[in-house]
Design an enzyme around this catalytic site. Structure first.
Site, PDB file in Angstrom:
ATOM      1  N   ARG A  17       0.802  -1.244   0.000  1.00 52.24           N
ATOM      2  CA  ARG A  17       0.000   0.000   0.000  1.00 52.24           C
ATOM      3  C   ARG A  17       0.826   1.281   0.000  1.00 52.24           C
ATOM      4  NH1 ARG A  17      -2.613  -3.152   3.749  1.00 52.24           N
ATOM      5  NH2 ARG A  17      -4.501  -4.147   2.942  1.00 52.24           N
TER       6      ARG A  17
ATOM      7  N   LYS B 208       3.666  11.561 -10.667  1.00 54.09           N
ATOM      8  CA  LYS B 208       2.810  10.751 -11.542  1.00 54.09           C
ATOM      9  C   LYS B 208       3.559   9.464 -11.852  1.00 54.09           C
ATOM     10  CE  LYS B 208      -0.166  13.710 -14.336  1.00 54.09           C
ATOM     11  NZ  LYS B 208      -0.469  14.142 -15.709  1.00 54.09           N
TER      12      LYS B 208
ATOM     13  N   GLU C 149      10.794  18.926 -23.644  1.00 52.68           N
ATOM     14  CA  GLU C 149       9.995  19.150 -22.422  1.00 52.68           C
ATOM     15  C   GLU C 149      10.452  20.431 -21.716  1.00 52.68           C
ATOM     16  OE1 GLU C 149       7.289  17.558 -21.598  1.00 52.68           O
ATOM     17  OE2 GLU C 149       7.415  15.442 -22.130  1.00 52.68           O
TER      18      GLU C 149
ATOM     19  N   LYS D   1       7.770  23.131 -12.856  1.00 47.14           N
ATOM     20  CA  LYS D   1       6.891  21.985 -12.607  1.00 47.14           C
ATOM     21  C   LYS D   1       6.520  21.909 -11.129  1.00 47.14           C
ATOM     22  CE  LYS D   1       5.853  17.297 -13.932  1.00 47.14           C
ATOM     23  NZ  LYS D   1       6.263  16.074 -14.614  1.00 47.14           N
TER      24      LYS D   1
ATOM     25  N   GLU E 157      -3.999  17.021 -10.606  1.00 44.41           N
ATOM     26  CA  GLU E 157      -4.481  17.436 -11.931  1.00 44.41           C
ATOM     27  C   GLU E 157      -5.997  17.607 -12.003  1.00 44.41           C
ATOM     28  OE1 GLU E 157      -2.243  15.841 -15.290  1.00 44.41           O
ATOM     29  OE2 GLU E 157      -3.986  16.132 -16.565  1.00 44.41           O
TER      30      GLU E 157
ATOM     31  N   ARG F 278      -2.660  21.818 -13.360  1.00 41.83           N
ATOM     32  CA  ARG F 278      -1.629  20.860 -13.790  1.00 41.83           C
ATOM     33  C   ARG F 278      -1.867  20.369 -15.221  1.00 41.83           C
ATOM     34  NH1 ARG F 278       1.347  15.967 -10.392  1.00 41.83           N
ATOM     35  NH2 ARG F 278       2.689  15.367 -12.116  1.00 41.83           N
TER      36      ARG F 278
ATOM     37  N   ASN G  73       0.218  19.526 -20.043  1.00 44.46           N
ATOM     38  CA  ASN G  73      -0.018  18.655 -21.194  1.00 44.46           C
ATOM     39  C   ASN G  73       0.105  19.403 -22.526  1.00 44.46           C
ATOM     40  OD1 ASN G  73      -0.530  16.383 -19.593  1.00 44.46           O
ATOM     41  ND2 ASN G  73      -2.652  17.042 -19.254  1.00 44.46           N
TER      42      ASN G  73
ATOM     43  N   HIS H  29       0.792  17.668 -25.814  1.00 45.06           N
ATOM     44  CA  HIS H  29       0.777  16.223 -25.595  1.00 45.06           C
ATOM     45  C   HIS H  29      -0.358  15.473 -26.292  1.00 45.06           C
ATOM     46  CE1 HIS H  29       4.103  16.989 -23.002  1.00 45.06           C
ATOM     47  NE2 HIS H  29       4.178  15.726 -22.620  1.00 45.06           N
TER      48      HIS H  29
ATOM     49  N   HIS I 296       0.988  12.347 -28.214  1.00 45.52           N
ATOM     50  CA  HIS I 296       0.636  10.946 -27.948  1.00 45.52           C
ATOM     51  C   HIS I 296       0.143  10.270 -29.218  1.00 45.52           C
ATOM     52  CE1 HIS I 296       0.196  11.737 -23.359  1.00 45.52           C
ATOM     53  NE2 HIS I 296       1.412  11.411 -23.697  1.00 45.52           N
TER      54      HIS I 296
ATOM     55  N   HIS J  23       9.298  10.257 -27.324  1.00 45.47           N
ATOM     56  CA  HIS J  23       8.284  11.097 -26.687  1.00 45.47           C
ATOM     57  C   HIS J  23       8.611  12.594 -26.871  1.00 45.47           C
ATOM     58  CE1 HIS J  23       5.242  12.349 -23.843  1.00 45.47           C
ATOM     59  NE2 HIS J  23       6.157  12.993 -23.145  1.00 45.47           N
TER      60      HIS J  23
HETATM   61  N1  LIG Z   1       5.753  10.710 -14.732  1.00 45.94           N
HETATM   62  C1  LIG Z   1       5.833  11.807 -15.441  1.00 45.94           C
HETATM   63  O1  LIG Z   1       5.482  12.904 -14.992  1.00 45.94           O
HETATM   64  C2  LIG Z   1       6.366  11.733 -16.841  1.00 45.94           C
HETATM   65  C3  LIG Z   1       6.633  12.917 -17.550  1.00 45.94           C
HETATM   66  C4  LIG Z   1       7.178  12.807 -18.835  1.00 45.94           C
HETATM   67  C5  LIG Z   1       7.445  11.551 -19.379  1.00 45.94           C
HETATM   68  N2  LIG Z   1       7.161  10.435 -18.667  1.00 45.94           N
HETATM   69  C6  LIG Z   1       7.437   9.099 -19.201  1.00 45.94           C
HETATM   70  O2  LIG Z   1       8.844   8.990 -19.367  1.00 45.94           O
HETATM   71  C7  LIG Z   1       9.109   8.041 -20.391  1.00 45.94           C
HETATM   72  C8  LIG Z   1      10.170   8.608 -21.300  1.00 45.94           C
HETATM   73  O3  LIG Z   1      11.321   8.826 -20.535  1.00 45.94           O
HETATM   74  P1  LIG Z   1      12.762   8.988 -21.187  1.00 45.94           P
HETATM   75  O4  LIG Z   1      12.688   9.931 -22.317  1.00 45.94           O
HETATM   76  O5  LIG Z   1      13.697   9.252 -20.086  1.00 45.94           O
HETATM   77  O6  LIG Z   1      13.012   7.563 -21.873  1.00 45.94           O
HETATM   78  P2  LIG Z   1      13.693   6.196 -21.348  1.00 45.94           P
HETATM   79  O7  LIG Z   1      13.506   6.014 -19.927  1.00 45.94           O
HETATM   80  O8  LIG Z   1      13.209   5.139 -22.280  1.00 45.94           O
HETATM   81  O9  LIG Z   1      15.233   6.456 -21.641  1.00 45.94           O
HETATM   82  C9  LIG Z   1      15.655   6.656 -22.974  1.00 45.94           C
HETATM   83  C10 LIG Z   1      16.817   5.712 -23.346  1.00 45.94           C
HETATM   84  O10 LIG Z   1      18.002   6.212 -22.747  1.00 45.94           O
HETATM   85  C11 LIG Z   1      18.630   5.164 -22.007  1.00 45.94           C
HETATM   86  N3  LIG Z   1      19.320   5.840 -20.915  1.00 45.94           N
HETATM   87  C12 LIG Z   1      18.770   6.388 -19.815  1.00 45.94           C
HETATM   88  N4  LIG Z   1      19.694   7.036 -19.107  1.00 45.94           N
HETATM   89  C13 LIG Z   1      20.869   6.860 -19.749  1.00 45.94           C
HETATM   90  C14 LIG Z   1      22.190   7.298 -19.507  1.00 45.94           C
HETATM   91  N5  LIG Z   1      22.493   8.105 -18.497  1.00 45.94           N
HETATM   92  N6  LIG Z   1      23.148   6.919 -20.370  1.00 45.94           N
HETATM   93  C15 LIG Z   1      22.856   6.151 -21.439  1.00 45.94           C
HETATM   94  N7  LIG Z   1      21.622   5.734 -21.743  1.00 45.94           N
HETATM   95  C16 LIG Z   1      20.638   6.087 -20.905  1.00 45.94           C
HETATM   96  C17 LIG Z   1      17.518   4.259 -21.609  1.00 45.94           C
HETATM   97  O11 LIG Z   1      17.992   2.970 -21.301  1.00 45.94           O
HETATM   98  C18 LIG Z   1      16.652   4.295 -22.854  1.00 45.94           C
HETATM   99  O12 LIG Z   1      17.162   3.419 -23.838  1.00 45.94           O
HETATM  100  C19 LIG Z   1       7.801   7.760 -21.082  1.00 45.94           C
HETATM  101  O13 LIG Z   1       7.343   6.494 -20.670  1.00 45.94           O
HETATM  102  C20 LIG Z   1       6.858   8.848 -20.566  1.00 45.94           C
HETATM  103  O14 LIG Z   1       5.543   8.427 -20.516  1.00 45.94           O
HETATM  104  C21 LIG Z   1       6.638  10.503 -17.407  1.00 45.94           C
END
Ligand SMILES: NC(=O)c1ccc[n+]([C@@H]2O[C@H](COP(=O)([O-])OP(=O)(O)OC[C@H]3O[C@@H](n4cnc5c(N)ncnc54)[C@H](O)[C@@H]3O)[C@@H](O)[C@H]2O)c1
Length: 357
Positions: free
Chosen positions: A118, A140, A182, A224, A234, A238, A242, A245, A249, A261
């Site tokens: 939990r 999130k 972003e 943020k 949200e 908040r 988006n 987005h 998406h 993304h």
């Molecule tokens: N929770 C939130 O508020 C929020 C906000 C924006 C995006 N997201 C989510 O985040 C995700 C995208 O995140 P992302 O862009 O970080 O992608 P990711 O986590 O897939 O990382 C991108 C790539 O970089 C590699 N990588 C990561 N750090 C590295 C490093 N230091 N050196 C070498 N390689 C590295 C990873 O293994 C991956 O192949 C999506 O799923 C999206 O929905 C969440």
């Protein structure tokens, strides 16, 4: 080291930003309350950066799991694997999850932290520019479902975020550029001075100049944090985060995730500005400024090889469609955005058609 404090309604926590923070013996260790740590990373990031953390956490009982690398593993199957590993490792209620990776890792690890017994503590160590500037902040958490991206999740704030800029040394340039999208989004939403700064300093951020990188990440986190403090769950402001987005998406999904993304967000910002011009909320100059900044960041300025009709259909199924009407976040000028649902329903598709190549 810079510190931004996130003051969410459910609790406040620090976001530390600096170089070499993972190997600081006191920083992550100082956040862990119990004896047990469950370290979650992936098969790419783990071998590169886990050792520093493990050394700093030597006083704790550490169990760990490395997820396979990729958005497609942010799903129910691997969520279940994570829980199995935690149960098998005998994690108690006072265990802390420490996640190390990009947004994929922090999203699924955060959801595991929200659900295990939990809810247990989570420390996020983000390693992509996108995660450092955005995904690690705000609580999130989510996994994808075959019916949609981020369809299953929870709000669960971490107890701290430790952003080590040294991890970006191993991140490839394409991922750095995707992270910039972003950051541009944050500036467009809430800070016209920052938007102007990005127009002249984007190259330095992308070249990983330490001062510029710190300023970009810190400012984005502050924006943020401010919005999350106003509206953690949200129900109001908040939703402005988006911006771009709904388009993004659809582009990501329709391209089979060929677009990262951040790349899809970059195009989404442009399309949202174009819609804003058509409904009389913004001047054409805004579209030009976003276009130029995308170009300067090496981000896309159009939609390659996708059908605007299909994109519009995907958008119509978006979570932001309230009572049958698509609501978009639209920019009026740098630093000012509004929610808008009073436009011709055919407008998003006709704008996308113009940007399709
Ligand atoms: N929770 C939130 O508020 C929020 C906000 C924006 C995006 N997201 C989510 O985040 C995700 C995208 O995140 P992302 O862009 O970080 O992608 P990711 O986590 O897939 O990382 C991108 C790539 O970089 C590699 N990588 C990561 N750090 C590295 C490093 N230091 N050196 C070498 N390689 C590295 C990873 O293994 C991956 O192949 C999506 O799923 C999206 O929905 C969440």
């Amino acid at each position: 080291m810079k510190t931004v404090t996130v003051e969410a309604a459910s609790g406040s926590y620090p976001v530390h930003i600096g170089r070499g923070l993972l190997s600081d013996p006191d920083l992550v260790a100082g956040m862990v309350a119990g004896k047990q740590v469950f370290l979650i990373s992936n098969e790419t990031v783990g071998p590169m950066h886990e050792a520093a953390l493990e050394k700093a956490l030597v006083a704790f009982e550490i169990s760990k799991y490395e997820l396979p690398d990729g958005e497609r593993f942010k799903n129910l199957e691997y969520f279940s694997v994570l829980l199995d590993k935690m149960v098998a490792s005998g994690m108690h209620r006072d265990a802390t999850i420490v996640s190390l990776g990009g947004g994929v890792v922090s999203d699924i690890a955060g959801f595991a932290a929200a659900c295990y017994q939990r809810g247990i503590a989570h420390v996020i160590c983000p390693t992509t520019l996108l995660a450092q500037a955005d995904a690690a902040i705000g609580g999130k958490t989510a996994i994808n479902h075959s019916g949609g991206k981020n369809l299953v999740g929870a709000f669960h704030q971490p107890i701290g975020v430790v952003t080590d800029l040294a991890t970006l040394d191993t991140l490839d340039d394409r991922q750095m550029r995707a992270g910039m999208a972003e950051i541009v989004k944050s500036a467009l939403i809430a800070d016209k001075t920052f938007f102007g700064w990005l127009e002249s300093h984007a190259g330095e951020v992308l070249a990983r100049d330490r001062q510029s990188l710190t300023h970009a990440i810190e400012t984005s986190c502050r924006i943020k944090a401010r919005i999350v403090a106003e509206d953690e769950k949200e129900t109001g402001s908040r939703a402005l985060l988006n911006l771009g987005h709904s388009f993004a998406h659809a582009i990501e999904a329709e391209s089979g995730y060929r677009y990262l993304h951040g790349e899809a967000v970059a195009v989404g910002l442009l399309l949202a500005a174009e819609v804003a011009v058509r409904v009389g909320l913004a001047d054409a100059e805004l579209v030009q400024r976003i276009f130029d900044l995308n170009e300067r960041c090496g981000l896309p300025t159009g939609i390659e090889g996708l059908d605007p009709g299909k994109l519009a259909k995907v958008m119509a199924m978006d979570k932001k469609v309230l009572s049958g009407k698509l609501t978009l976040v639209l920019p009026e000028k740098p630093g000012s955005v509004v929610l808008c649902d009073s436009f011709d329903p055919a407008l998003p598709e006709s704008v996308m058609r113009e940007y399709c190549r």
